[in-house]
Design an enzyme around this catalytic site. Structure first.
Site, PDB file in Angstrom:
ATOM      1  N   CYS A  85      31.186  31.928  42.966  1.00 16.97           N
ATOM      2  CA  CYS A  85      30.853  33.207  43.610  1.00 16.97           C
ATOM      3  C   CYS A  85      29.993  32.985  44.849  1.00 16.97           C
ATOM      4  O   CYS A  85      30.148  33.669  45.865  1.00 16.97           O
ATOM      5  CB  CYS A  85      30.104  34.126  42.648  1.00 16.97           C
TER       6      CYS A  85
ATOM      7  N   ARG B 165      37.964  37.966  39.419  1.00 16.73           N
ATOM      8  CA  ARG B 165      37.936  38.032  40.898  1.00 16.73           C
ATOM      9  C   ARG B 165      39.083  38.933  41.366  1.00 16.73           C
ATOM     10  O   ARG B 165      40.186  38.460  41.616  1.00 16.73           O
ATOM     11  CB  ARG B 165      38.060  36.624  41.494  1.00 16.73           C
TER      12      ARG B 165
HETATM   13  C1  BEZ Z   1      31.353  30.777  39.244  1.00 17.51           C
HETATM   14  O1  BEZ Z   1      31.014  29.632  39.496  1.00 17.51           O
HETATM   15  O2  BEZ Z   1      31.315  31.668  40.082  1.00 17.51           O
HETATM   16  C2  BEZ Z   1      31.846  31.090  37.873  1.00 17.51           C
HETATM   17  C3  BEZ Z   1      32.597  30.134  37.208  1.00 17.51           C
HETATM   18  C4  BEZ Z   1      33.057  30.417  35.923  1.00 17.51           C
HETATM   19  C5  BEZ Z   1      32.745  31.631  35.333  1.00 17.51           C
HETATM   20  C6  BEZ Z   1      32.024  32.589  36.039  1.00 17.51           C
HETATM   21  C7  BEZ Z   1      31.576  32.317  37.303  1.00 17.51           C
END
Ligand code: BEZ
Length: 240
Positions: free
Chosen positions: A56, A139
């Site tokens: 993110c 997402r």
């Molecule tokens: C992230 O790194 O944004 C992420 C990865 C896995 C689950 C939720 C967020």
């Protein structure tokens, strides 16, 4: 006796062509009324799983860095996650003060990030996919037009960061399709030929195949393209 897993309950979610569900929310840029506050502009409304997570973080830095390009397409960015306002503020401050990704650093996120701790907005947009995670949004990307109608929906899972070339390409293709009443072929980029609406009668089909329609290049009667210079697209989209 074999046990069968309960069938998943179908969640309702808006579809392409539906009005964007309306809501009021607190954001890192103050209160917003959505989509009213954005009438007359395109919006890329996107969700992400959680603050202070690495994928993110890379996405927010990329959105913020590309914000000017979206604005040139008369498009506002609005983000959401199932986190509270203070967490959002702390995360955006951390991004600005401490994070470098590729050639991006000191990145200030100035578009609104919605506080959706109750998941009310995420649920209204079908951003929660319990098979993936029942408390984090996946997402999702909704491209919403200046009349508040959903025109494109793209989903990625938690583990895969979005492709920003594709978001800009899809937005440009949508705006080009609207401005010139054409469609765009696979992997289209501005400057490449566009597809004209199919022949609506046997006479038009015959004319097209006999080369009677100037400016068209026909692979078959139902598949005709025409040139559309990138400069014409740029001029039309800037004027819209
Ligand atoms: C992230 O790194 O944004 C992420 C990865 C896995 C689950 C939720 C967020």
């Amino acid at each position: 006796m074999t046990e069968t897993a309960p069938a998943p309950v179908a969640a309702s979610m808006p579809r392409i062509g539906d009005p964007a569900p309306a809501f009021r929310a607190s954001t890192t840029q103050g209160e917003i009324s959505f989509p009213e506050d954005y009438r007359g502009r395109w919006v890329v409304f996107f969700s992400h799983p959680a603050d202070f997570t690495p994928v993110c973080t890379t996405e927010f830095m990329t959105f913020a860095t590309l914000q000017e390009k979206f604005e040139q397409l008369n498009t506002a960015l609005v983000g959401l996650s199932v986190d509270g306002l203070y967490s959002h503020i702390a995360w955006l401050r951390t991004i600005k003060d401490r994070i470098t990704f590729r050639d991006m650093s000191d990145v200030e996120v100035t578009f609104p990030l919605i506080d959706d701790i109750t998941m009310a907005v995420a649920k209204a947009y079908g951003m929660i996919m319990p098979g993936e995670d029942s408390t984090k949004a996946v997402r999702a990307v909704f491209i919403i037009d200046p009349k508040g109608i959903i025109r494109t929906i793209i989903y990625y899972p938690l583990s895969v960061g979005r492709n920003f070339d594709e978001l800009l390409r899809a937005l440009t293709a949508l705006q080009t399709a609207d401005a010139f009443s054409v469609a765009t072929p696979a992997d289209w980029r501005p400057g490449e030929p566009v597809i004209v609406p199919p022949a609506g009668s046997c006479g038009v089909a015959k004319d097209r195949m006999e080369g009677e329609e100037e400016g068209l290049s026909c692979v078959d009667w139902f598949f005709c393209t025409k040139e559309l210079p990138a400069s014409d697209i740029e001029a039309a989209l800037q004027a819209s």
